[in-house]
Design a protein around this motif. Structure first.
Motif, PDB file in Angstrom:
ATOM      1  N   VAL A 226       0.832  -1.207   0.000  1.00 14.95           N
ATOM      2  CA  VAL A 226       0.000   0.000   0.000  1.00 14.95           C
ATOM      3  C   VAL A 226       0.863   1.251   0.000  1.00 14.95           C
ATOM      4  O   VAL A 226       2.004   1.234   0.461  1.00 14.95           O
ATOM      5  CB  VAL A 226      -0.967   0.007   1.209  1.00 14.95           C
ATOM      6  N   ALA A 227       0.290   2.328  -0.528  1.00 10.74           N
ATOM      7  CA  ALA A 227       1.022   3.581  -0.656  1.00 10.74           C
ATOM      8  C   ALA A 227       0.927   4.454   0.589  1.00 10.74           C
ATOM      9  O   ALA A 227       1.862   5.180   0.919  1.00 10.74           O
ATOM     10  CB  ALA A 227       0.507   4.361  -1.866  1.00 10.74           C
ATOM     11  N   ASP A 228      -0.219   4.404   1.262  1.00  7.42           N
ATOM     12  CA  ASP A 228      -0.436   5.271   2.407  1.00  7.42           C
ATOM     13  C   ASP A 228      -1.575   4.704   3.261  1.00  7.42           C
ATOM     14  O   ASP A 228      -2.108   3.638   2.968  1.00  7.42           O
ATOM     15  CB  ASP A 228      -0.746   6.707   1.957  1.00  7.42           C
ATOM     16  N   GLU A 229      -1.929   5.423   4.302  1.00 11.80           N
ATOM     17  CA  GLU A 229      -2.951   4.949   5.233  1.00 11.80           C
ATOM     18  C   GLU A 229      -4.287   4.681   4.546  1.00 11.80           C
ATOM     19  O   GLU A 229      -4.887   3.620   4.721  1.00 11.80           O
ATOM     20  CB  GLU A 229      -3.144   5.971   6.355  1.00 11.80           C
ATOM     21  N   ARG A 230      -4.761   5.619   3.771  1.00 11.76           N
ATOM     22  CA  ARG A 230      -6.064   5.471   3.101  1.00 11.76           C
ATOM     23  C   ARG A 230      -6.050   4.251   2.180  1.00 11.76           C
ATOM     24  O   ARG A 230      -6.964   3.448   2.179  1.00 11.76           O
ATOM     25  CB  ARG A 230      -6.399   6.732   2.310  1.00 11.76           C
ATOM     26  N   ASP A 231      -4.979   4.127   1.404  1.00 16.50           N
ATOM     27  CA  ASP A 231      -4.832   2.991   0.505  1.00 16.50           C
ATOM     28  C   ASP A 231      -4.799   1.688   1.305  1.00 16.50           C
ATOM     29  O   ASP A 231      -5.400   0.691   0.911  1.00 16.50           O
ATOM     30  CB  ASP A 231      -3.556   3.170  -0.323  1.00 16.50           C
ATOM     31  N   GLY A 232      -4.101   1.691   2.432  1.00 14.87           N
ATOM     32  CA  GLY A 232      -4.017   0.507   3.278  1.00 14.87           C
ATOM     33  C   GLY A 232      -5.362   0.102   3.845  1.00 14.87           C
ATOM     34  O   GLY A 232      -5.738  -1.080   3.809  1.00 14.87           O
ATOM     35  N   LEU A 233      -6.103   1.055   4.369  1.00 16.12           N
ATOM     36  CA  LEU A 233      -7.422   0.751   4.926  1.00 16.12           C
ATOM     37  C   LEU A 233      -8.346   0.198   3.840  1.00 16.12           C
ATOM     38  O   LEU A 233      -9.030  -0.806   4.041  1.00 16.12           O
ATOM     39  CB  LEU A 233      -8.028   1.996   5.583  1.00 16.12           C
ATOM     40  N   SER A 234      -8.329   0.835   2.684  1.00 13.94           N
ATOM     41  CA  SER A 234      -9.177   0.377   1.577  1.00 13.94           C
ATOM     42  C   SER A 234      -8.750  -1.003   1.090  1.00 13.94           C
ATOM     43  O   SER A 234      -9.593  -1.864   0.824  1.00 13.94           O
ATOM     44  CB  SER A 234      -9.125   1.373   0.419  1.00 13.94           C
ATOM     45  N   ALA A 235      -7.438  -1.224   0.976  1.00 12.58           N
ATOM     46  CA  ALA A 235      -6.935  -2.505   0.474  1.00 12.58           C
ATOM     47  C   ALA A 235      -7.258  -3.648   1.422  1.00 12.58           C
ATOM     48  O   ALA A 235      -7.674  -4.736   0.986  1.00 12.58           O
ATOM     49  CB  ALA A 235      -5.427  -2.425   0.247  1.00 12.58           C
ATOM     50  N   PHE A 236      -7.096  -3.424   2.713  1.00 15.35           N
ATOM     51  CA  PHE A 236      -7.373  -4.493   3.668  1.00 15.35           C
ATOM     52  C   PHE A 236      -8.869  -4.760   3.795  1.00 15.35           C
ATOM     53  O   PHE A 236      -9.282  -5.919   3.954  1.00 15.35           O
ATOM     54  CB  PHE A 236      -6.712  -4.216   5.017  1.00 15.35           C
ATOM     55  N   LEU A 237      -9.700  -3.738   3.683  1.00 14.04           N
ATOM     56  CA  LEU A 237     -11.147  -3.966   3.678  1.00 14.04           C
ATOM     57  C   LEU A 237     -11.549  -4.731   2.420  1.00 14.04           C
ATOM     58  O   LEU A 237     -12.318  -5.694   2.485  1.00 14.04           O
ATOM     59  CB  LEU A 237     -11.906  -2.639   3.785  1.00 14.04           C
ATOM     60  N   ALA A 238     -11.001  -4.351   1.279  1.00 15.80           N
ATOM     61  CA  ALA A 238     -11.299  -5.050   0.025  1.00 15.80           C
ATOM     62  C   ALA A 238     -10.863  -6.516   0.110  1.00 15.80           C
ATOM     63  O   ALA A 238     -11.573  -7.417  -0.363  1.00 15.80           O
ATOM     64  CB  ALA A 238     -10.612  -4.358  -1.148  1.00 15.80           C
ATOM     65  N   GLN A 239      -9.712  -6.773   0.708  1.00 17.08           N
ATOM     66  CA  GLN A 239      -9.226  -8.150   0.850  1.00 17.08           C
ATOM     67  C   GLN A 239     -10.178  -8.984   1.695  1.00 17.08           C
ATOM     68  O   GLN A 239     -10.499 -10.123   1.352  1.00 17.08           O
ATOM     69  CB  GLN A 239      -7.824  -8.142   1.472  1.00 17.08           C
ATOM     70  N   GLN A 240     -10.662  -8.426   2.792  1.00 14.05           N
ATOM     71  CA  GLN A 240     -11.579  -9.186   3.652  1.00 14.05           C
ATOM     72  C   GLN A 240     -12.928  -9.407   2.969  1.00 14.05           C
ATOM     73  O   GLN A 240     -13.535 -10.467   3.112  1.00 14.05           O
ATOM     74  CB  GLN A 240     -11.753  -8.497   5.000  1.00 14.05           C
TER      75      GLN A 240
ATOM     76  N   VAL B  64     -22.491  -1.959  -2.515  1.00 11.50           N
ATOM     77  CA  VAL B  64     -22.243  -1.226  -1.269  1.00 11.50           C
ATOM     78  C   VAL B  64     -20.744  -0.977  -1.098  1.00 11.50           C
ATOM     79  O   VAL B  64     -20.332   0.104  -0.686  1.00 11.50           O
ATOM     80  CB  VAL B  64     -22.856  -1.975  -0.060  1.00 11.50           C
ATOM     81  N   ALA B  65     -19.921  -1.965  -1.441  1.00 12.75           N
ATOM     82  CA  ALA B  65     -18.469  -1.793  -1.354  1.00 12.75           C
ATOM     83  C   ALA B  65     -18.001  -0.653  -2.257  1.00 12.75           C
ATOM     84  O   ALA B  65     -17.180   0.178  -1.848  1.00 12.75           O
ATOM     85  CB  ALA B  65     -17.763  -3.099  -1.724  1.00 12.75           C
ATOM     86  N   ALA B  66     -18.521  -0.602  -3.475  1.00  8.86           N
ATOM     87  CA  ALA B  66     -18.152   0.477  -4.399  1.00  8.86           C
ATOM     88  C   ALA B  66     -18.590   1.829  -3.852  1.00  8.86           C
ATOM     89  O   ALA B  66     -17.861   2.832  -3.968  1.00  8.86           O
ATOM     90  CB  ALA B  66     -18.767   0.230  -5.776  1.00  8.86           C
ATOM     91  N   GLU B  67     -19.771   1.859  -3.245  1.00  6.87           N
ATOM     92  CA  GLU B  67     -20.262   3.105  -2.638  1.00  6.87           C
ATOM     93  C   GLU B  67     -19.350   3.526  -1.487  1.00  6.87           C
ATOM     94  O   GLU B  67     -19.006   4.706  -1.355  1.00  6.87           O
ATOM     95  CB  GLU B  67     -21.699   2.891  -2.146  1.00  6.87           C
TER      96      GLU B  67
END
Length: 188
Positions: free
Chosen positions: A8-22, A102-105
């Motif tokens: 991940v590049a930064d905090e926002r990217d990390g939060l989004s990436a880990f939520l998407a993974q789950q 909902v995820a896209a939203e």
């Protein structure tokens, strides 16, 4: 998507990436299931793969409603229980499509928020929410969604394994077309 979130590049990217993974891991529990199988609750709990998808959809929608100030009020205990069941008139494909919508939203809303420290008021009418805290941050909400989704992805893994013996990595291998190896065989 691989078995782990990508760098991940930064905090926002990390939060989004880990939520998407789950979210992905939760959806994998449904891979190859028929509607009837997605309704099964083969363990001592009443949880089903389809019901867990519906529940995570409702939870994510609720929390993003708190973030945007557009909370939809639940219809009570019957509505809450319905969020844990894939009804006879519902399909697994429909539940997955709604979850992805909902995820896209969520991703669109979070992308527009400049400060993840922005306050999200704590509702005072929910008995399990703290009475002595006025607000969480958007960051906290995203971390909570990651935790909630991961918890239920684990439940879905157990339910799926009880249905037909399939587990996460063989399902992932099948979904992503991985080659068979001596130690990992894609689910069939």
């Amino acid at each position: 998507m691989p078995g782990n979130a990508l760098p991940v590049a930064d905090e926002r990217d990390g939060l989004s990436a880990f939520l998407a993974q789950q979210r992905y891991v939760l959806r994998l529990a449904a891979f190859g299931l028929k509607d009837e199988e997605a309704r099964l609750a083969p363990t001592v709990s009443s949880l089903s793969v389809g019901g867990l998808l519906k529940h995570c959809t409702a939870v994510e929608k609720y929390w993003l409603g708190l973030v945007t100030g557009n909370v939809e009020v639940s219809g009570g205990e019957d509505d809450y229980e319905a969020h844990f069941r894939l009804g006879a008139d519902e399909t697994l494909a429909g539940a997955i499509e709604t979850y992805e919508s909902v995820a896209a939203e969520t991703e669109a809303i979070v992308a527009e928020i400049s400060d993840l420290g922005r306050a999200v008021p704590v509702p005072k009418d929910v008995p399990w929410f703290p009475k002595d805290i006025e607000a969480w941050s958007v960051r906290w909400v995203l971390l909570h969604l990651i935790t909630e989704t991961a918890r239920h992805a684990g439940h879905a893994d157990i339910v799926r394994e009880a249905i037909d013996g399939a587990s996460a990595f063989p399902l992932m291998a099948a979904a992503e077309g991985w080659p068979e190896t001596p130690w990992l065989k894609p689910w069939k």
